[in-house]
Motif scaffolding. Structure first.
Motif, short mmCIF file in Angstrom:
data_model
loop_
_atom_site.label_atom_id
_atom_site.label_comp_id
_atom_site.label_asym_id
_atom_site.label_seq_id
_atom_site.Cartn_x
_atom_site.Cartn_y
_atom_site.Cartn_z
N SER A 796 8.51 12.15 10.70
CA SER A 796 9.24 13.41 10.66
C SER A 796 8.53 14.34 11.63
CB SER A 796 9.23 13.98 9.24
OG SER A 796 9.97 15.18 9.18
N ILE A 797 9.13 14.59 12.79
CA ILE A 797 8.45 15.31 13.87
C ILE A 797 8.83 16.79 13.83
CG2 ILE A 797 8.33 13.24 15.30
CD1 ILE A 797 10.67 14.32 16.92
N SER A 798 7.93 17.60 14.38
CA SER A 798 8.17 19.04 14.44
C SER A 798 9.18 19.37 15.53
CB SER A 798 6.85 19.79 14.69
OG SER A 798 6.33 19.42 15.96
N TYR A 856 -0.12 15.45 14.30
CA TYR A 856 0.57 14.88 13.15
C TYR A 856 -0.43 14.47 12.11
CZ TYR A 856 -0.78 10.27 14.94
OH TYR A 856 -1.49 9.18 15.36
N ILE A 857 0.06 14.29 10.92
CA ILE A 857 -0.75 13.77 9.83
C ILE A 857 -0.08 12.53 9.27
CG2 ILE A 857 -1.70 16.03 9.20
CD1 ILE A 857 0.33 16.13 6.90
N VAL A 858 -0.89 11.68 8.63
CA VAL A 858 -0.38 10.45 8.02
C VAL A 858 -0.53 10.58 6.51
CG1 VAL A 858 -0.59 7.96 7.85
CG2 VAL A 858 -1.03 9.11 10.04
N LYS A 859 0.52 10.32 5.77
CA LYS A 859 0.50 10.42 4.31
C LYS A 859 1.48 9.45 3.69
CE LYS A 859 2.21 13.86 2.27
NZ LYS A 859 3.36 14.14 1.46
N ASP A 860 1.37 9.28 2.39
CA ASP A 860 2.30 8.43 1.64
C ASP A 860 3.47 9.26 1.15
OD1 ASP A 860 0.80 6.12 1.94
OD2 ASP A 860 -0.46 6.59 0.19
N LYS A 861 4.60 8.62 1.05
CA LYS A 861 5.77 9.29 0.49
C LYS A 861 5.66 9.32 -1.04
CE LYS A 861 10.01 9.34 3.20
NZ LYS A 861 11.39 8.85 3.28
N LEU A 863 7.17 9.04 -4.80
CA LEU A 863 8.13 8.09 -5.38
C LEU A 863 9.53 8.66 -5.37
CD1 LEU A 863 8.77 5.46 -6.86
CD2 LEU A 863 8.18 6.61 -9.02
N LEU A 864 9.66 9.94 -5.73
CA LEU A 864 10.98 10.57 -5.74
C LEU A 864 11.56 10.66 -4.33
CD1 LEU A 864 13.08 11.81 -7.57
CD2 LEU A 864 11.99 14.04 -7.28
N GLU A 865 10.72 10.87 -3.35
CA GLU A 865 11.19 10.91 -1.96
C GLU A 865 11.75 9.55 -1.55
OE1 GLU A 865 8.66 14.11 0.57
OE2 GLU A 865 7.52 12.39 -0.16
N ARG A 866 11.09 8.48 -1.99
CA ARG A 866 11.58 7.15 -1.65
C ARG A 866 12.91 6.86 -2.34
NH1 ARG A 866 5.91 3.85 -2.62
NH2 ARG A 866 4.74 4.79 -0.88
N VAL A 867 13.00 7.28 -3.59
CA VAL A 867 14.23 7.03 -4.34
C VAL A 867 15.40 7.79 -3.74
CG1 VAL A 867 15.36 7.33 -6.56
CG2 VAL A 867 13.00 6.48 -6.48
N ILE A 880 4.76 14.58 10.62
CA ILE A 880 4.28 13.81 9.48
C ILE A 880 4.65 12.34 9.68
CG2 ILE A 880 4.34 13.52 6.98
CD1 ILE A 880 5.30 16.42 6.78
N PHE A 881 3.66 11.47 9.58
CA PHE A 881 3.88 10.04 9.61
C PHE A 881 3.74 9.52 8.17
CE2 PHE A 881 3.31 8.35 14.15
CZ PHE A 881 3.83 9.51 14.70
N TYR A 882 4.83 8.97 7.64
CA TYR A 882 4.82 8.42 6.28
C TYR A 882 4.55 6.93 6.35
CZ TYR A 882 7.03 12.81 4.87
OH TYR A 882 7.30 14.13 4.64
N ASN A 883 3.58 6.49 5.57
CA ASN A 883 3.29 5.06 5.52
C ASN A 883 4.52 4.31 5.04
OD1 ASN A 883 0.49 4.89 6.33
ND2 ASN A 883 0.01 6.02 4.44
N ASP A 884 4.83 3.25 5.73
CA ASP A 884 6.02 2.45 5.41
C ASP A 884 5.56 1.09 4.90
OD1 ASP A 884 8.48 1.36 5.17
OD2 ASP A 884 8.87 1.17 7.31
#
Length: 957
Positions: A796-798, A856-861, A863-867, A880-884
C-alpha cells in the motif's frame, strides 16, 4: 363404492349389472341374468307378463302342453321340433321359425315357415321382412295398435301421448363455438326428443344415458332459458329429486348419468381439496403403491353400457406408441407427455362411433375391498356464465363435470346420418393432474383432475387436414412455501451482498487513495454488487437444483414433487440474472487485469568497465559494462505464460462433465420421473426434462469435478510435480529480478527477487555453485528483511510515491518503443532506455530505503484485514508492505480468480443447455468461449505487459 369389474359373471347368475348405478342388482322370481349381463330374462318355461326392457319383469309359468316360449318371451307355444337351451322353439337349418299366422295371430303350434305379413295381435314385420316381431311397446300402450296417429307424438321410433306432461320440445342444434357455427344435428333431430320423453316417462336407462351423451356432445353448456340437450337433462334432473340418489352422491340421481358436480360457487375447490384420496403412493413398492389404477366406464352414443376399461390400455392416448410406453403414463411420479399430429381421415375411420367415458381411480379399502373414486372433469371449452369459466387457476370459477369423449363424429352430421359429418370435435388436449398434499410424508394426494380441451374441425379435405393432439399426466404440489423460503434466502443474502459490496467499495477507495464519493465510486459499487449478487443467485439456484435432485429422486415415500414447467419460471429468471451479473463481473475482472501497472526491477549491477567509442568524436571512453536484458525478457515471458493459468484444466473439466452426463448416464437423473437409475431401456418411456434437475445435475458435476481437480493440483501436482506460481517466485530470485505490481492506484503486490548471491548474469558453473551454497544454507535468506524468507508482499503505497512513479512512467510510456528492429531512431531508443533505467533505479532505491521521504515499513496484516480484504491503515507518510503468507499477486492472474471463472463457466454451460436442451452443444460452446476469452486475455495482456515494462512485444512468445 364397491363395483364389479364388468357385467356378466361378476354379478352371478341371479343378478344383473345396473349400468345407471354401476352396481349389481337382483333379478325377480323365475328370472335369470341375460346373455349380456345387463338385464334379467325369464327362466326357460316361463313367459313375461309385464316388463320394461328387462329391468322390471314379471314372469309366469307356461302350461305343460305348451312348454315352449315365443322368441319375444311374452307367450307360450307348442314346439313340435324341440326346444333350445333358452326354452324357445327351434327349427332345422334353412327354415324360419314362425310363431304367428300371416295375419299376426299367435299359433298354438309353431311352424317352421317364412313369415310374410302382419295383422292383429300387435305384430309387424321387421325392416327386412324376414321375420315377424311384436311392435314397439309404446305403440301398443298408447294406441293399442302398431300405428302412432295424431294427436299422439311419434319421435325417434317411439309413440307418446300428447297429454302426459312431457318435457318441453328440445332444440336439436349443436354450437361449435371455435368455428362460429351452429348447425342442426341429424342425430339430435332423431334422438333428442325421444330420449328425453323415454327418460322422463319410463326412466329408460339407455334413453337417459343417450340424453346425457348428447349434453356432453354439446359441451355441457347449461342455460336456464334453453331447451337444448343439457337443458332437457337439467329439466329431468331437477324434476326427479324424488327418485333418490346413487351411492350418497347428491349429483348422481337414480336412472340418470352423473354429468355435473353442481354450480355452487367454490364447489370445485371443495371437491378437489377438502378430502384427501383414501390411499397413499410411493416411488418404490408394489404395483398398487407405485401405479395409478385408472378405470373408465364406457358408453356408446345410444346410451348402452359397453364395458369397464383400464387406462393402461392407452384408450385415451390417440397417438400410436408401444404398449410399454403407453403404460408408463400411470407410474406414480412420472410426468408423461405425448403429442402428435393425426390426419382427419384417420380420425373419421377409427372413430366412426363416439365413445363416452366416466373416469374413476381404483383403490383398496381398509378391509381389502375394491373401491372407486370418481375423477372430476374440467372441460376447458365450457363457459356456463360469467361466474363460471373453466380457465385460469382460480378453482372457485370452475364448473366440474364427469363425462367426456375423445372424438365426436356424430353431432356434426346434418340431414343424413349416413353421410360424412360437416364438423367434428376432438379432445386435442387431455391432462390428468395429480396434486400432492402439502407437508405429507406418505405420498398422500388430493383427488385427481382430468382437464379436456376440445378442437372443432370443419371438414374440407380430410386427406390433407390434420389435428395436433396431446395427452399428459402431470404431478404438482403447492410451491408457495418453497417460493417464500427462496425469497427469504434471496432477501437475506442480497442484503449481505450489499454490505459486502460496500466493504469492497470502501477497500477500493482506500486502495485508490481517494476519499471522495463520486460517480466513479457509485459505478464501482454497482460493479462489486453485480458480482456479489451473481454469487447470491448462483448459490440459490445451485441449492435449489441439488435440493430437488436429492429429495425428489431419493425419496421412497413421496413428500415432494417437482415444480411444473410453469412453476420453473422464477428459477429460470434467477439463473438468467446470475449469468448476466456474473458476465458483468467477469468483464470487469478482465479489464482490471488488462490495465495493471507492472515493472520488472533488475538488481544486476555491471561487472567492471569496458571501452566504448563516442559517436561523432572519434575517441573512446571507459564505461560500465552493460547488464544483459535477457533475464528481464525471460521473466517477462514466464509472467506472460502464467497470466491465463488456472487451478483446473478447462478442457478436462468440460470433457469430464460431458462424459458423466452423456456416457455414464447422469443426464437421466434430470428426467421428470421417479427413477434414480442412470440407464434407460430403448423401449421404455422417456419422461420430459426438468430444467431445475438439468441445472442441478450439471452444476453438481461441474462443482464436484472442479473440487477434485483443485484438490489434486493443490495436494499432489503442485507439491510433487510443479507449482508454476512458486516456481515463478524462485525464478525471479535466481534471475535477480523483482516484480513491482500495482493493481490499484495506491495498492499492489511486490515479489522480491533480489539474488542473495549479488549476481545472476553468470555462467553455468557459478550458477550451480550458488544454488548449492543456498541449498546448504551457506548464504543469507531470500527475504526482503534480513533473516526472513518472505518474498511476496501486498503493498500500500503513499500518494507521494505514486506521483513520483507516474512522473517516471509518463516518460516511459510516451514512446512505445520500436515497431521494427531497424526502423526506430536513435533518439527514441535512447529516450526509452533512459526512462527504463530511471524507473529501475527509482524502484530499486525505493526498496533499499534510499528515499527517506518515500520510505516504507513492513508489517503483518490483521486477521480482520485479511478476512475483509481491505487495509485499515492509510499510507500517508510511509508506504506499507504487508507480509504475504501466500501468493496474493495471483489476484491479477486467472489463477487467483478461479471461483469467478468457474462460476461463469457453469452459468454459461447451463444457460446454453437450458436454451438448447443439449449438453453436447453446451459443452462445445463453453469450451469455445473459454478459448476465446483466453486468447483475448493473452493478447491484450501481452500488449499491456510490453507497454508497462518496455519489453519489446516481439520477444514475448
Amino acid at each position: 363404492l364397491a363395483v364389479p369389474r364388468g357385467p356378466g359373471q361378476s354379478c352371478g347368475p341371479d343378478r344383473y349389472f345396473d349400468s345407471s348405478r354401476l352396481a349389481c342388482a337382483p333379478c325377480g322370481a323365475h328370472q335369470r341374468q341375460s346373455a349380456g349381463g345387463g338385464s334379467c330374462v325369464c327362466e326357460p318355461g316361463h313367459r313375461m307378463v309385464s316388463g320394461s326392457d328387462g329391468f322390471s319383469v314379471t314372469c309366469e309359468k307356461c302350461p305343460e302342453n305348451m312348454s315352449g316360449v315365443t322368441q319375444d318371451g311374452w307367450n307360450c307355444i307348442t314346439c313340435p321340433k324341440g326346444l333350445t337351451s333358452k326354452g324357445n322353439c327351434k327349427c332345422p337349418n334353412n327354415e324360419i321359425l314362425v310363431e304367428r299366422s300371416i295375419d299376426g295371430i299367435l299359433l298354438n303350434e309353431a311352424l317352421c315357415i317364412q313369415c310374410n305379413g302382419s295383422e292383429q295381435s300387435f305384430s309387424a314385420s321387421d325392416a327386412s321382412g324376414n321375420r315377424c316381431v311384436r311392435c314397439e311397446k309404446t305403440f301398443i300402450q298408447v294406441s293399442k295398435s302398431c300405428d302412432c296417429n295424431s294427436p299422439n307424438i311419434l319421435t325417434g321410433g317411439l309413440c307418446f301421448l300428447a297429454s302426459e306432461g312431457l318435457p318441453p320440445k328440445g332444440i336439436a342444434t349443436v354450437r361449435f363455438a371455435q368455428l362460429g357455427i351452429t348447425l342442426t344435428s341429424a342425430w339430435f333431430l332423431k334422438n333428442l326428443q325421444s330420449s328425453a320423453f323415454a327418460c322422463w316417462l319410463y326412466s329408460n336407462l339407455t334413453a337417459c344415458q343417450a340424453l346425457g351423451n348428447m349434453c356432453v356432445m354439446n359441451m355441457n353448456s347449461l342455460s336456464s332459458s334453453s331447451t337444448d340437450a343439457c337443458g332437457l337433462f337439467q329439466y329431468i334432473f331437477v324434476s326427479s329429486a324424488r327418485v333418490g340418489i346413487v351411492h350418497s352422491i347428491p349429483y348422481w340421481r337414480h336412472n340418470l348419468p352423473w354429468l355435473y358436480y353442481g354450480d355452487q360457487p367454490g364447489l370445485a375447490s371443495q371437491v378437489l381439496e377438502k378430502n384427501h384420496f383414501p390411499t397413499t403412493f410411493s416411488f418404490k413398492g408394489t404395483d398398487k403403491d407405485v401405479k395409478l389404477q385408472f378405470i373408465a366406464a364406457s358408453f356408446d352414443a345410444a346410451g348402452n353400457f359397453l364395458k369397464w376399461q383400464s387406462l393402461e390400455g392407452g384408450i385415451l392416448q390417440l397417438c400410436p406408441d408401444t404398449q410399454t410406453k403407453l403404460n408408463a403414463a400411470f407410474a406414480f411420479g412420472t410426468t408423461y407427455q405425448q403429442s402428435c399430429k393425426i390426419s382427419v381421415s384417420k380420425i373419421l375411420l377409427d372413430f366412426a362411433n363416439p365413445v363416452f367415458y366416466d373416469l374413476f381411480l381404483e383403490y383398496n379399502g381398509d378391509n381389502g375391498q375394491q373401491h372407486l373414486w370418481a375423477v372430476p372433469v374440467l372441460n376447458l371449452n365450457l363457459q356456463y356464465n360469467e361466474k363460471f369459466v373453466n380457465q385460469g387457476s382460480n378453482m372457485n370459477n370452475w364448473l366440474l363435470t364427469r363425462r367426456f369423449f375423445l372424438v365426436d363424429t356424430l353431432s356434426g352430421k346434418e340431414n343424413d346420418l349416413g353421410k360424412p359429418p360437416r364438423v367434428i370435435r376432438i379432445a386435442s388436449k387431455i391432462t390428468i393432474s395429480i396434486r400432492l398434499v402439502s407437508h405429507t410424508q406418505r405420498g398422500t394426494i388430493y383427488p385427481p383432475l382430468i382437464s379436456v380441451a376440445y378442437t372443432d374441425v370443419l371438414i374440407q379435405n380430410p386427406e390433407t387436414q390434420s389435428v395436433m393432439v396431446s395427452f399428459a399426466v402431470s404431478y404438482e404440489m403447492n410451491q408457495s412455501e418453497a417460493q417464500i423460503q427462496t425469497d427469504i434466502a434471496l432477501g437475506v443474502l442480497g442484503g449481505l451482498a450489499v454490505l459486502w459490496s460496500l466493504l469492497k467499495t470502501a477497500g477500493w477507495k482506500r486502495r485508490t487513495g481517494s476519499s471522495i464519493i463520486d460517480l466513479q465510486t457509485v459505478f464501482r459499487f454497482l460493479l462489486f454488487y453485480a458480482g456479489d449478487l451473481a454469487n447470491v443467485f448462483f448459490v440459490i439456484t445451485v441449492g435449489t437444483g441439488i435440493y430437488w435432485l436429492v429429495f425428489f429422486k431419493a425419496q421412497q415415500f413421496v413428500s415432494v414433487l417437482l415444480p411444473l414447467p410453469s412453476q420453473e419460471e422464477d428459477f429460470v429468471t434467477y439463473l438468467a440474472c446470475a449469468f448476466s451479473l456474473k458476465t458483468l463481473q467477469f468483464l470487469h475482472l478482465l479489464v482490471s487485469q488488462l490495465t495493471v501497472d507492472i515493472f520488472f526491477i533488475d538488481w544486476e549491477r555491471p561487472k567492471g568497465k569496458v571501452l566504448k567509442a563516442v559517436e561523432g568524436e572519434g575517441v573512446t571512453k571507459t564505461a560500465a559494462a552493460p547488464v544483459s536484458i535477457w533475464r528481464t525478457y525471460f521473466i517477462a515471458n514466464e509472467w506472460n505464460e502464467i497470466q491465463t493459468m488456472r487451478k483446473i484444466n478447462p478442457l478436462f473439466q468440460v470433457l469430464a462433465v460431458l462424459f458423466f452426463l452423456e456416457v455414464m448416464g447422469f443426464s437421466n437423473l434430470a428426467l421428470m420421473d421417479a427413477s434414480s437409475s442412470l440407464t434407460r431401456s430403448s423401449e421404455s418411456y422417456v419422461a420430459p426434462w426438468s430444467r431445475i434437475l438439468r441445472f442441478g445435475v450439471s452444476a453438481a458435476l461441474w462443482v464436484a469435478i472442479a473440487l477434485l481437480q483443485v484438490t489434486f493440483f493443490a495436494v499432489f501436482y503442485e507439491r510433487f510435480v510443479e507449482d508454476k506460481i512458486s516456481q515463478f517466485v524462485d525464478l525471479c530470485c535466481v534471475s535477480n529480478i523483482s516484480v513491482f505490481l500495482l493493481s490499484h492506484h495506491c495498492f499492489g503486490h511486490y515479489i522480491h527477487g533480489r539474488s542473495v548471491h549479488g549476481h545472476a548474469d553468470t555462467n553455468m558453473e557459478e550458477m550451480n555453485m550458488n544454488l548449492k551454497r543456498e541449498a546448504e544454507n551457506l548464504c543469507s535468506q531470500r527475504g526482503l528483511l534480513p533473516n526472513t524468507d518472505g518474498q511476496t508482499f501486498q503493498i500500500s503505497i503513499s500518494r507521494k510515491m505514486r506521483l513520483h512513479y507516474d512522473w517516471i512512467h509518463e516518460t516511459l510510456t510516451r514512446k512505445r518503443g520500436p515497431t521494427r528492429l531497424l526502423a526506430s531512431s536513435a533518439n527514441t531508443l535512447e529516450q526509452s532506455t533512459r526512462a527504463y533505467n530511471a524507473m529501475n533505479k527509482f524502484l530499486s532505491s525505493f526498496i533499499d530505503h534510499v528515499h527517506k521521504e518515500m520510505d516504507y515499513i513492513v508489517k503483518d496484516k490483521l486477521l480482520l484485514e485479511r478476512v475483509l480484504g481491505m487495509e485499515f491503515m492509510e499510507p500517508i507518510d510511509k508506504s506499507i508492505f504487508y507480509n504475504d503468507e501466500g501468493h496474493s499477486f495471483s489476484d491479477v492472474l486467472y489463477y487467483g480468480n478461479e471461483a469467478t471463472l468457474l462460476i461463469f463457466d457453469i452459468l454459461f454451460f447451463s444457460v446454453v443447455d437450458l436454451g438448447s436442451q443439449s449438453f453436447v452443444l453446451a459443452a462445445i460452446l463453453t469450451y469455445l468461449q473459454q478459448e476465446i476469452f483466453r486468447f483475448i486475455r493473452n493478447t491484450l495482456g501481452q500488449k499491456n505487459l510490453a507497454s508497462k515494462t518496455l519489453v519489446d512485444q516481439r520477444f514475448l512468445i
